[in-house]
Design a protein around this motif. Structure first.
Motif, short mmCIF file in Angstrom:
data_model
loop_
_atom_site.label_atom_id
_atom_site.label_comp_id
_atom_site.label_asym_id
_atom_site.label_seq_id
_atom_site.Cartn_x
_atom_site.Cartn_y
_atom_site.Cartn_z
N LYS A 8 -12.23 -8.29 -7.78
CA LYS A 8 -13.21 -7.72 -7.93
C LYS A 8 -14.79 -8.51 -7.94
CE LYS A 8 -14.71 -3.35 -10.13
NZ LYS A 8 -14.74 -2.11 -10.91
N PHE A 9 -14.94 -9.08 -8.05
CA PHE A 9 -16.44 -10.12 -7.96
C PHE A 9 -16.79 -10.91 -6.97
CE2 PHE A 9 -18.04 -14.31 -7.60
CZ PHE A 9 -19.06 -14.44 -7.13
N ASP A 56 -0.20 -0.81 -6.71
CA ASP A 56 -1.61 0.15 -5.26
C ASP A 56 -2.57 0.20 -6.46
OD1 ASP A 56 1.07 2.01 -6.27
OD2 ASP A 56 -0.70 3.48 -6.41
N GLY A 57 -1.74 0.17 -7.76
CA GLY A 57 -3.50 0.62 -8.70
C GLY A 57 -4.05 -1.04 -8.87
N PHE A 58 -3.46 -1.83 -8.64
CA PHE A 58 -4.31 -3.81 -8.95
C PHE A 58 -5.53 -3.36 -7.43
CE2 PHE A 58 -5.24 -8.26 -7.70
CZ PHE A 58 -5.53 -8.42 -8.04
N GLY A 59 -4.95 -2.95 -6.56
CA GLY A 59 -6.17 -2.54 -5.32
C GLY A 59 -7.22 -1.69 -5.85
N ASN A 60 -6.10 -0.66 -6.23
CA ASN A 60 -7.40 0.59 -6.67
C ASN A 60 -8.64 -0.38 -7.67
OD1 ASN A 60 -7.05 2.56 -5.40
ND2 ASN A 60 -5.95 3.83 -6.78
N ALA A 61 -8.46 -0.81 -8.69
CA ALA A 61 -8.77 -1.85 -9.87
C ALA A 61 -10.09 -2.66 -9.85
CB ALA A 61 -7.87 -2.55 -10.80
N MET A 62 -9.60 -3.63 -8.88
CA MET A 62 -10.81 -4.15 -7.69
C MET A 62 -11.91 -4.38 -6.81
SD MET A 62 -8.38 -6.50 -4.35
CE MET A 62 -9.95 -7.09 -3.78
N GLN A 63 -11.62 -2.67 -6.58
CA GLN A 63 -12.41 -2.25 -5.46
C GLN A 63 -12.78 -1.07 -5.51
OE1 GLN A 63 -10.42 -1.48 -1.53
NE2 GLN A 63 -8.92 -2.28 -2.22
N MET A 64 -12.51 -0.48 -6.95
CA MET A 64 -13.25 1.11 -7.46
C MET A 64 -14.88 0.07 -8.38
SD MET A 64 -10.19 2.55 -9.80
CE MET A 64 -11.22 4.21 -10.45
N GLU A 65 -16.07 1.04 -7.60
CA GLU A 65 -16.92 1.65 -8.61
C GLU A 65 -17.37 2.76 -9.22
OE1 GLU A 65 -19.98 1.21 -4.66
OE2 GLU A 65 -18.45 -0.18 -3.86
N VAL A 71 -12.08 4.78 -2.56
CA VAL A 71 -10.82 3.45 -2.15
C VAL A 71 -10.90 3.98 -1.12
CG1 VAL A 71 -9.68 1.31 -1.95
CG2 VAL A 71 -11.37 1.63 -4.33
N MET A 72 -9.77 4.75 -1.21
CA MET A 72 -9.22 5.40 -0.21
C MET A 72 -9.53 5.77 1.27
SD MET A 72 -6.38 8.92 -0.05
CE MET A 72 -7.86 9.82 -0.25
N LEU A 73 -10.81 6.19 0.82
CA LEU A 73 -11.21 6.55 2.19
C LEU A 73 -12.46 5.48 2.52
CD1 LEU A 73 -13.65 10.10 0.65
CD2 LEU A 73 -11.20 9.96 2.10
N ASN A 74 -12.54 4.38 2.01
CA ASN A 74 -13.01 3.08 2.99
C ASN A 74 -11.87 2.43 3.30
OD1 ASN A 74 -15.31 0.88 2.62
ND2 ASN A 74 -14.49 -0.81 1.06
#
Length: 1008
Positions: free
Chosen positions: A206-207, A496-505, A515-518
């Motif tokens: 995420k960083f 798929d939750g891992f991808g959300n966790a690293m991208q969510m703002e 995240v999905m719309l990005n």
């Protein structure tokens, strides 16, 4: 040899710290006696029905005799559930961690797995000797415990202890300034092979995502990416659960050694053999797996494709093939033009026709008809209502009036295989003809053939050809996507939750929707839904399109080879090494790939300037590290090693930040499909000394970066050309606008567990059980897709049924299993079909091929200096040599030898053994450079040849993609000479550095 013993330049304060650390370690050993001793749980009183312990009040009775001492040893304060989340090990295992007086005194296997189906062996027991003594690593002398800053030149060994506040402030300033000066894409993290799917890795990723830094994929560079599988089926990571091995009747262990590298799963092989399965092992070495085989084929190193081609010819000649499967699932019925050697396309037959529509021959219509399922065809099913031939030839009229001959790909394949008789294969492989014949007959009679081919199968420059050949055999037998058969090369259950966790703002549904719309804008998402409803596209098609769009246009992603070749000096060295290997020079392929936009091209302005190392040991692992150091490493502004253990990379860094060890932070072991259970890693004890978990480290670092960016009022930056990055908000975005605190790892983990494959799992539940069965294979993210939409946690996990059962097109250009690639580069390189090519003589024309393997006694370098593991081997770097070769050279067992080629020489101890073929110098990898004289390891002699065709693009699935298709570096083709060492000096040749590079390096060295 430990890193701490290699330098006498440590400052006085540092020595004092090391003494204190050593005392703490010794105290832990005295209290816990944490060896690998084990005692069955059922022998202890106080266990409940759930398997948990009712410890009650703890008392320490006065010791009266030796029996009391023994009893006290077998007391503890608590038991936590854990695993080894950051180990690059494909076998996940549950352990009970015993804690006494705040120290983990031992780990113990926990047998709690069930059989997937009646009559199938279960997954017990799980564990190996590395996991059984991680406590030695955890409290060992090479453990990092305090932040350090170098005070001398890089690599001098001069350090000072500093506070976390000082370290993070200084690193933040350098990172923010470098991003402004050079671009955010010069912030570099080699993703590394050691990672987990918990909050630690989510924080690290995420960083990098929030900073606009490069995600430098290392899959191919370390030799773990199966590009041959990507070329054949559009996916690199194949394989279901290990208990499926038991159902095969013919198992071929081909470039794999499960008895050493996959200890917890190896029993399925031998249980299958006991049940009547024929076990074949193809390995130049008499491996620990080969000793149990029905057939052992010790072929010449690098000649695997020759063996496979001979077997493929035999299968076609004898008709031992699955013809209905081949017609429906493979590209053998597709038509090709004999005049061009390329597919027949709609653009050949119609003015303005589609370049990507391919054709089959329809016997009843006596005409070529569009093939369903290929790239642009809107018939998204492989079902056929006719039987297209795979042999024959016909004349056809093109749009320009020209008449040409077309044939099925199957006819071309048969002609391609014609030279590969058993006799010819025997000449190439140095196997006896009878061995090859027996092996081919085994394939012919097999109903459920299975190939086990590990990550190590990808480490020759022509490994893609070898692996394409293996999959050709399985394709001819109709084995891919069939239960109890197919290709096992390590699949992944997707979280798929891992991808959300690293991208969510932002937290919650708002953050997930963003995240999905990005990944796919609303208009494209709407159109995709319409396409799915109207059956113009499958969900699989849409997922692949969305992922590729995201990788190319949103994420700052590259690969390690691309980053290395950004340096002209580095690229020039490899181009010279590879002269004559392909029709053009490496630089020509590199330049064309960049001109056409096939290569990622990142970083854009320069080589990396800020490097965060975590989960990798780049200077230990990289081929030709002397070139990396001279042309890239020494030009970096700041190098930070975030690590629980001192590594060689750390010795060459500017800052060392002590990360919490595996038993000191929560995590999720990465999710290989070999075992269909999620493994949770609980924090048995707090982080040792001043160490911190990665989630917290990057939480604190982003706060410092945001504060500094605000102080200097830094403008918004161009983030790698794929969006903007505002460092003045990086901490807000990292923390989901303040919702996530520095110790909120559990909240992050709960977000990760909001995955299709982990429905119903919670952190609290996993703390009690340690494991839980997956509920699905995950969302269809291509890099990790197992392509079995029906598996919901019950039964053996078989992969690829999306295509064979549900008849969806494969994610390839043709929509089918692809034996034939007519990309212009592949035609130029004569690699349209899988073929055999001789291994090049990397490093010079020397008599020995230098072959490596994963060790039984370590997982990469993590255990390489652990006394308990060293006692199980000879305790130092070894090279293994056949007795015949040793006699010719005049060297004896246990003597030192000098190993040399065009790059210089190193010294290693010799082990003479008949397990290796003549002409092979064999070694187990991952020794640290500081365990060699001059800190120069075998890596200094290994060029790491790049396969230039892996820069290809613009052809369906032949396109750069994270974790799927990218250039790598090959280690197994290296050639060396060996001679007795009698005290002569050894050393690698110096690397020529330009005056400009030297000036930049000097400024970087003085910057700290």
């Amino acid at each position: 040899m430990g890193i701490l013993a290699t330098s006498n330049l440590v400052s006085a304060s540092r020595r004092k710290f090391l003494v204190m650390a050593g005392m703490a370690s010794a105290a832990g050993a005295a209290v816990g006696l944490f060896g690998c001793s084990r005692a069955p749980l059922q022998h202890f009183k106080g266990t409940t029905a759930s398997g948990r312990f009712d410890l009650g009040p703890r008392t320490t009775p006065k010791l009266g005799n030796w029996q009391d001492l023994y009893r006290q040893r077998w007391t503890w304060d608590k038991v936590a559930k854990g695993s080894h989340g950051w180990a690059n090990c494909r076998s996940a295992c549950e352990w009970d961690l015993y804690v006494k007086d705040g120290v983990v005194v031992r780990e113990e296997q926990s047998a709690t797995y069930e059989a997937s189906e009646p009559g199938i062996p279960d997954f017990n027991p799980r564990g190996c000797q590395k996991g059984a003594c991680y406590t030695e690593v955890m409290y060992g002398p090479s453990r990092t415990t305090v932040p350090l800053k170098r005070v001398g030149p890089r690599g001098s060994g001069k350090w000072e202890k500093i506070s976390w506040e000082q370290a993070l402030r200084e690193i933040a300033v350098k990172t923010v300034d470098a991003a402004e000066k050079w671009g955010t894409d010069t912030i570099y993290q080699d993703l590394g092979p050691n990672f987990d799917f918990g909050a630690s890795t989510a924080g690290r990723f995420k960083f990098q995502f929030m900073a606009g830094g490069i995600f430098a994929d290392n899959w191919a560079e370390i030799g773990d990416l199966n590009v041959g599988a990507s070329i054949t089926v559009g996916a690199a990571h194949l394989g279901g659960s290990a208990d499926e091995w038991f159902l095969s009747d013919f198992i071929v262990v081909w470039m794999m050694n499960p008895s050493v590298t996959q200890i917890p799963d190896a029993h399925f092989l031998y249980e299958a053999r006991y049940n009547g399965t024929e076990l074949c092992v193809i390995d130049p070495q008499y491996s620990a797996t080969a000793i149990h085989a029905d057939q052992w084929l010790p072929l010449e190193s690098g000649t695997d494709a020759a063996l496979g081609l001979a077997v493929a010819r035999y299968l076609l000649d004898t008709g031992a093939i699955d013809l209905p499967y081949i017609r429906e699932q493979t590209d053998l019925p597709l038509l090709a033009r004999l005049d061009t050697g390329r597919f027949l396309r709609e653009s050949d037959l119609k003015a303005g026709g589609d370049e990507d529509q391919l054709y089959m021959w329809h016997p009843q219509k006596n005409a070529a008809v569009p093939a369903p399922g290929c790239l642009k065809n809107t018939t998204r099913s492989l079902k056929l209502d006719f039987e297209p031939p795979i042999d024959g030839q016909w004349k056809i009229k093109l749009a320009n009036g020209e008449e040409v001959v077309v044939v099925p790909v199957g006819a071309m394949l048969k002609e391609h295989l014609d030279p590969w008789t058993f006799e010819h294969a025997a000449q190439v492989t140095h196997l006896h003809i009878d061995q090859i014949r027996k092996f081919a007959e085994g394939w012919a009679k097999a109903e459920r053939p299975m190939v086990l081919s590990s990550w190590g199968s990808n480490r020759y420059v022509h490994s893609d050809l070898m692996n394409r050949t293996k999959m050709l055999l399985l394709m001819l037998k109709g084995a891919l996507g069939k239960k109890g058969a197919g290709y096992q090369a390590t699949g992944w259950v997707d979280l798929d939750g891992f991808g959300n966790a690293m991208q969510m703002e932002k937290s919650g549904m708002t953050g997930r929707l963003a995240v999905m719309l990005n990944a796919m804008p609303p208009k494209e998402l709407f159109n995709a839904i319409v396409d799915i409803i109207k059956k113009r596209k499958t969900e699989n098609d849409v997922a692949l399109e969305g992922e590729n769009n995201y990788l190319r246009n949103k994420l700052c992603t590259s690969d390690v080879v691309e980053v290395n070749l950004k340096s002209e000096g580095y690229r020039a060295a490899l181009s010279k090494e590879q002269e004559g290997l392909y029709p053009r020079e490496l630089s020509d392929y590199y330049d064309e790939a960049h001109e056409k936009g096939w290569a990622p091209g990142l970083p854009r302005k320069n080589t990396p300037k800020i490097f965060f190392s975590g989960g990798s040991n780049l200077l230990r692992r990289n081929n030709l590290p002397q070139y990396l150091k001279a042309h890239i490493w020494d030009q970096m502004d700041c190098i930070v090693d975030v690590n629980p253990k001192y590594s060689y990379t750390g010795t060459q860094a500017d800052y060392i930040l002590p990360a919490a060890g595996w038993y000191e932070k929560t995590g999720i072991k990465y999710t290989m499909s070999y075992i269909p259970y999620l493994h949770y890693c609980d924090a048995a004890v707090p982080p040792l000394a001043e160490s911190k978990g990665e989630w917290e480290i990057y939480w604190l670092l982003t706060r410092e970066m945001e504060n500094y960016a605000k102080e200097k009022n830094q403008p918004i930056l161009d983030g790698c050309g794929r969006g903007t990055i505002d460092m003045k908000t990086i901490h807000q975005r990292y923390t989901n606008q303040g919702d996530l605190g520095q110790h909120d790892q559990d909240k992050v983990t709960e977000e990760i567990l909001r995955s299709e494959s982990t429905k119903g799992m919670t952190v609290e539940g996993l703390r009690q059980t340690g494991i839980a069965k997956y509920t699905a294979t995950g969302k269809n993210v291509q890099a990790t897709a197992l392509n079995n939409p029906d598996w919901k946690g019950e039964g053996v996990l078989t992969t690829l049924t999306r295509f064979t059962v549900h008849k969806e097109p494969w994610p390839t250009y043709s929509g089918r299993i692809s034996s034939f690639i007519d990309h212009p580069w592949f035609i130029e390189g004569h690699e349209q079909f899988a073929t055999h090519k001789d291994s090049p003589k990397a490093g010079g024309d020397y008599p020995f091929i230098f072959v490596s393997c994963h060790a039984r006694w370590s997982i990469h370098s993590t255990w390489r200096d652990t006394p308990m593991m060293l006692r199980l081997q000879r305790g130092e770097p070894l090279v293994y040599l056949n007795p015949t070769d040793a006699a010719k050279i005049g060297v004896k067992d246990f003597e030192y030898v000098e190993i040399y080629n065009n790059y210089g020489s190193i010294r290693m101890r010799l082990k003479v053994t008949a397990m290796v073929r003549p002409g092979v110098a064999y070694y187990y990898h991952a020794w640290e450079p500081h365990q060699f004289p001059n800190h120069e390891s075998y890596k200094n002699l290994i060029p790491g040849i790049v396969q230039p065709l892996h820069y290809a693009g613009g052809y369906g699935h032949i396109n750069h993609a994270l974790n799927r298709f990218q250039p790598g570096s090959a280690v197994q083709d290296t050639r060396i000479g060996i001679k007795p060492w009698t005290g002569q000096a050894t050393g690698v040749k110096p690397v020529v550095v330009t005056a400009e590079e030297a000036a930049i390096a000097e400024r970087a060295n003085q910057a700290i």
